[in-house]
Scaffold this motif. Structure first.
Motif, PDB file in Angstrom:
ATOM      1  N   LEU A  84      24.728  57.269  38.094  1.00 46.90           N
ATOM      2  CA  LEU A  84      26.131  56.720  38.277  1.00 46.90           C
ATOM      3  C   LEU A  84      26.552  55.281  37.631  1.00 46.90           C
ATOM      4  N   LEU A  85      27.853  55.003  37.517  1.00 45.73           N
ATOM      5  CA  LEU A  85      28.489  53.960  37.119  1.00 45.73           C
ATOM      6  C   LEU A  85      29.742  53.612  37.248  1.00 45.73           C
ATOM      7  N   LEU A  86      30.724  53.114  38.278  1.00 45.57           N
ATOM      8  CA  LEU A  86      31.244  53.350  38.793  1.00 45.57           C
ATOM      9  C   LEU A  86      32.152  52.421  39.291  1.00 45.57           C
ATOM     10  N   VAL A  87      33.353  52.299  38.849  1.00 40.68           N
ATOM     11  CA  VAL A  87      34.029  50.927  38.756  1.00 40.68           C
ATOM     12  C   VAL A  87      35.321  51.000  39.516  1.00 40.68           C
ATOM     13  N   THR A  88      35.125  49.980  40.130  1.00 40.72           N
ATOM     14  CA  THR A  88      36.621  50.118  41.506  1.00 40.72           C
ATOM     15  C   THR A  88      36.817  48.423  41.656  1.00 40.72           C
ATOM     16  N   HIS A  89      38.307  48.249  42.077  1.00 42.87           N
ATOM     17  CA  HIS A  89      38.627  47.348  42.395  1.00 42.87           C
ATOM     18  C   HIS A  89      38.488  46.514  44.578  1.00 42.87           C
ATOM     19  N   ASP A  90      37.974  48.107  44.717  1.00 37.99           N
ATOM     20  CA  ASP A  90      37.812  48.204  46.510  1.00 37.99           C
ATOM     21  C   ASP A  90      36.078  47.539  46.548  1.00 37.99           C
ATOM     22  N   PRO A  91      36.337  46.109  46.961  1.00 35.59           N
ATOM     23  CA  PRO A  91      34.616  46.309  47.932  1.00 35.59           C
ATOM     24  C   PRO A  91      33.883  47.575  48.376  1.00 35.59           C
ATOM     25  N   ARG A  92      35.014  48.237  49.777  1.00 36.23           N
ATOM     26  CA  ARG A  92      34.419  49.002  50.257  1.00 36.23           C
ATOM     27  C   ARG A  92      34.203  50.378  49.355  1.00 36.23           C
ATOM     28  N   VAL A  93      34.425  50.530  48.955  1.00 38.15           N
ATOM     29  CA  VAL A  93      33.913  51.251  47.897  1.00 38.15           C
ATOM     30  C   VAL A  93      32.456  50.968  46.758  1.00 38.15           C
ATOM     31  N   MET A  98      31.985  45.785  40.042  1.00 34.32           N
ATOM     32  CA  MET A  98      33.960  45.888  41.009  1.00 34.32           C
ATOM     33  C   MET A  98      34.362  44.439  40.159  1.00 34.32           C
ATOM     34  N   GLY A  99      35.179  43.847  40.293  1.00 40.19           N
ATOM     35  CA  GLY A  99      35.953  42.735  39.461  1.00 40.19           C
ATOM     36  C   GLY A  99      37.608  43.226  39.926  1.00 40.19           C
ATOM     37  N   ALA A 100      38.506  41.914  39.378  1.00 44.50           N
ATOM     38  CA  ALA A 100      39.445  42.229  39.865  1.00 44.50           C
ATOM     39  C   ALA A 100      40.190  42.901  38.271  1.00 44.50           C
ATOM     40  N   SER A 101      41.651  43.190  38.460  1.00 39.67           N
ATOM     41  CA  SER A 101      42.449  43.589  37.423  1.00 39.67           C
ATOM     42  C   SER A 101      41.615  42.006  36.011  1.00 39.67           C
ATOM     43  N   GLY A 102      42.007  43.261  34.710  1.00 40.79           N
ATOM     44  CA  GLY A 102      41.495  42.996  33.372  1.00 40.79           C
ATOM     45  C   GLY A 102      40.333  41.525  34.017  1.00 40.79           C
ATOM     46  N   SER A 103      39.654  42.546  34.672  1.00 40.62           N
ATOM     47  CA  SER A 103      38.178  41.455  34.794  1.00 40.62           C
ATOM     48  C   SER A 103      37.221  42.042  33.600  1.00 40.62           C
ATOM     49  N   GLY A 104      37.491  43.152  32.845  1.00 42.27           N
ATOM     50  CA  GLY A 104      36.850  43.293  31.789  1.00 42.27           C
ATOM     51  C   GLY A 104      35.690  44.837  32.429  1.00 42.27           C
ATOM     52  N   LYS A 105      35.986  45.536  33.791  1.00 45.38           N
ATOM     53  CA  LYS A 105      35.293  46.137  34.315  1.00 45.38           C
ATOM     54  C   LYS A 105      35.189  47.240  33.127  1.00 45.38           C
ATOM     55  N   SER A 106      36.411  47.716  33.383  1.00 44.18           N
ATOM     56  CA  SER A 106      37.100  49.117  32.408  1.00 44.18           C
ATOM     57  C   SER A 106      36.618  49.111  31.613  1.00 44.18           C
ATOM     58  N   LEU A 146      28.705  39.179  33.833  1.00 40.22           N
ATOM     59  CA  LEU A 146      28.187  39.607  34.888  1.00 40.22           C
ATOM     60  C   LEU A 146      27.545  39.168  36.047  1.00 40.22           C
ATOM     61  N   ILE A 147      27.783  39.216  37.782  1.00 44.07           N
ATOM     62  CA  ILE A 147      26.812  38.591  38.421  1.00 44.07           C
ATOM     63  C   ILE A 147      26.710  40.102  39.258  1.00 44.07           C
ATOM     64  N   ALA A 167      27.585  51.921  46.736  1.00 44.29           N
ATOM     65  CA  ALA A 167      26.743  51.939  46.243  1.00 44.29           C
ATOM     66  C   ALA A 167      25.415  50.998  46.509  1.00 44.29           C
ATOM     67  N   PRO A 168      24.221  51.381  46.381  1.00 42.92           N
ATOM     68  CA  PRO A 168      22.961  51.088  46.374  1.00 42.92           C
ATOM     69  C   PRO A 168      23.089  49.471  46.250  1.00 42.92           C
ATOM     70  N   ARG A 169      23.679  49.461  44.082  1.00 39.95           N
ATOM     71  CA  ARG A 169      23.360  48.505  43.495  1.00 39.95           C
ATOM     72  C   ARG A 169      24.334  48.166  42.707  1.00 39.95           C
ATOM     73  N   GLN A 170      24.946  46.564  43.593  1.00 43.27           N
ATOM     74  CA  GLN A 170      26.836  46.636  43.448  1.00 43.27           C
ATOM     75  C   GLN A 170      26.615  45.163  41.861  1.00 43.27           C
ATOM     76  N   LEU A 171      27.961  45.080  41.407  1.00 41.23           N
ATOM     77  CA  LEU A 171      27.821  44.266  40.388  1.00 41.23           C
ATOM     78  C   LEU A 171      29.776  44.188  40.537  1.00 41.23           C
ATOM     79  N   ARG A 172      29.320  42.584  39.680  1.00 41.36           N
ATOM     80  CA  ARG A 172      30.472  42.204  40.569  1.00 41.36           C
ATOM     81  C   ARG A 172      31.439  41.318  38.402  1.00 41.36           C
TER      82      ARG A 172
END
Lengths: 240, 380
Positions: free
Chosen positions: A197-206, A39-47, A221-222, A210-215
């Protein structure tokens, strides 16, 4: 050894005279069969991180070791071969090839592998069945709804039995109901097929699926929740 | 690569108007290329053929149009006595037009007993016995017959000459398919009483080992002091000199062929560049899936070459069909250049098209292969 090991990954861009650092010495380990959301805000580097893991972007420094291969050292051609064999990419905008049918789109990654026509056919049928689209196999993307297109995109990502599936905001362009179906499907890939699976999203519900969530915050990386913390760097955001 | 053929064909079909326009342009360019190539080959056949270099043509000195060359027929006997000469054929030539024309009709009057010996003619219809027995008989070259829709049994008049068609022939020398052969005496009489005993030219066939230039010099020296002075040249040189003006034009046409290739290159390159620019994101997706940059490059090249070759098939096909069935020829002063189709012409056209398609695809192919995946995906 983890399936994916990212060590001190840094990515810098030059924009005008300014140097932007979306990723600053990020370290991360992902085990085989894990479902990790980023997860992360736009421009946070997740993509940027996702693209580096997918081998379509090159880091400025650091290592990405997947199944023992440091992909940052591969040549452009070798990296393409590696992607064909190891990566399934689910795009935000599905990015199907408009002139090819659903079947042909799903078959595309298999054309790069040494498989017989019969084997390719079998795998495409199974992948389309998995996304419940066998009856749409010979439809063109323009003849499919947004959700169906994304399901074809998912079938294309899984058909070659990749080592890891990366998904960049796979529901970002879909309405709520369709997004829910797609997310259910993504969860099944992990739960029933054991896919990493590695899934990128900005939506906390999405992300929470995942069993493991990173921000990712300001290039760091947190570990935000879920499984044990194996993310490198500080637990708290720090300005770059 | 064959696995990706459906993608290549479907990509071309996606913008079918653009593809069809490019293919049409390519077809027109290759049609003109073929046509010009055919004319150039026709001229080369006339001037560089080995048989044409070993046969001499005796013409009246300083005369170029057949209507103005008047040699005494008995020169044939005198020339026949010179060393190195194997056979002399007196020929009366009548043409409806001495200037350069696409509708030139040329009558050649030869002694009937010599005609079949010195010309390699095969009758497609009619009979030689009719030719031998009828004084006004004519055998017509297939190109003239095709062009003027002449059949065996027809009777037609051109200028002062009225003939009965007793045969349609094809010749081993394509230029002769544009000639009409009659009896020598008939053609002489048809031109008026003054023309009896007068011929336009002599074809002189040489013995093996005879030097053409030396025999030509001996002939001209023999008649230098009259009654009619002669100019003797090898048949190839004679035809080249006679067609000198046309040859210059044909030389210019060579540049037209080059322009066609340039046009083809620019057209296919423009279309391919547009196709690549439209599909930056698509090429990025293909690379993300695992296609190597080299494969993307080859896919773009394949599209470019296919468009060029697609047009070539149509253009070359149409060009060859016209050349085969049109019976076209251009003539001046009684000598004609036949436009003939050939496998060699088709192959050179196809090779030019493939090369133009290849060159046209190089830059767009390189652009597509160098696509920055992340950047291109963001643009979508």
């Amino acid at each position: 050894m983890a399936l994916v090991e990212i060590r001190k990954l840094t990515r810098q861009f030059r924009k005008g005279g300014e140097v932007i650092t979306p990723l600053q010495e990020v370290s991360l380990a992902i085990e085989r069969g894990e479902f990790v959301s980023l997860m992360g805000a736009s421009g946070s580097g997740k993509s940027t991180l996702l693209n580096a893991v997918a081998g379509i972007d090159r880091p400025t420094s650091g290592e990405i070791v997947i199944e023992g291969v440091d992909i940052t050292r591969l040549s452009r051609g070798a990296l393409a071969d590696w992607r064909a064999a190891h990566i399934g990419y689910i795009f935000q905008l599905h990015n199907l090839i408009p002139v090819l049918t659903a079947y042909e789109n799903v078959e595309l990654p298999l054309l790069l592998l040494p498989l017989s026509a019969a084997e390719r056919h079998k795998r495409v049928e199974i992948a389309l069945e998995a996304v419940h689209l066998r009856d749409r196999a010979h439809h063109y993307p323009r003849q499919l709804s947004g959700g169906q297109e994304q399901r074809v995109g998912i079938a294309r990502a899984i058909v070659a039995h990749p080592t890891i599936i990366v998904a960049d905001e796979p529901t970002g362009d879909l309405d709520a109901d369709t997004a829910e179906q797609i997310l259910g499907l993504v969860q099944r890939l992990n739960a029933e097929l054991g896919m990493t699976l590695l899934l990128v999203t900005h939506d906390p519900r999405v992300a929470a699926l995942a069993p493991r969530q990173l921000r990712l915050e300001r290039g760091r990386l947190i570990e935000a929740g879920g499984g044990e913390s194996r993310a490198g760097g500080d637990r708290h955001p720090r300005s770059v | 690569m064959p696995k990706f053929a459906p993608y290549v064909f479907k990509s071309l079909w996606r913008h079918r108007s653009r593809t069809l326009l490019t293919v049409s342009g390519s077809a027109v360019a290759l049609f003109v290329f073929c046509f010009v190539g055919s004319v150039q080959r026709g001229l080369a056949r006339l001037t560089k053929d080995q048989a044409a270099l070993r046969t001499l043509v005796v013409f009246q000195e300083n005369r170029f149009c057949p209507a103005t060359s008047r040699l005494p027929e008995d020169y044939a006997q005198m020339i026949g006595q010179l060393p190195g000469v194997k056979q002399v054929v007196p020929i009366a030539v009548f043409t409806n037009n001495c200037r350069a024309s696409l509708e030139v009709v040329v009558f050649h009057g030869l002694p009937p007993d010599q005609l079949r010996a010195v010309r390699q003619l095969t009758l497609r219809s009619g009979s030689w016995s009719d030719f031998d027995t009828r004084t006004d008989a004519a055998v017509v070259g297939q190109a003239v017959a095709q062009r003027r829709r002449i059949q065996v049994g027809d009777r037609f008049t051109i200028g002062d000459v009225t003939v009965s068609v007793v045969g349609i022939f094809r010749s081993a020398a394509p230029a002769e398919d544009s000639y009409i052969y009659t009896h020598l005496e008939f053609l002489q009489r048809a031109r008026g009483k003054n023309s009896v005993g007068v011929v336009t030219q002599m074809d002189v066939h040489l013995h093996e080992g005879a030097h053409p230039d030396q025999v030509a010099a001996a002939i001209d020296a023999r008649f230098r002091h009259g009654p009619v002075a002669t100019t003797t040249r090898s048949k190839g040189v004679f035809q080249r000199d006679t067609l000198a003006d046309l040859a210059e034009l044909i030389g210019l046409a060579h540049w037209l062929a080059c322009a066609c290739v340039g046009f083809l290159l620019a057209l296919v390159a423009t279309t391919t560049v547009m196709a690549v620019q439209d599909r930056i994101q698509e090429h990025a997706v293909l690379q993300a899936i695992g296609l190597r940059p080299g494969r993307i490059f080859r896919l773009v090249l394949a599209e470019s070459i296919l468009q060029s070759l697609g047009g070539a098939v149509i253009g070359i096909g149409a060009g060859l069909a016209l050349l085969a069935w049109g019976g076209l020829a251009v003539g001046a002063e009684g000598v004609t250049i036949a436009f003939r189709p050939s496998l060699d012409l088709a192959l050179s056209g196809a090779m030019v098209a493939a090369a133009a398609g290849f060159l046209a695809g190089l830059v767009p192919g390189w652009q597509a292969a160098r696509t920055e995946i992340v950047l291109a995906l963001r643009q979508g």
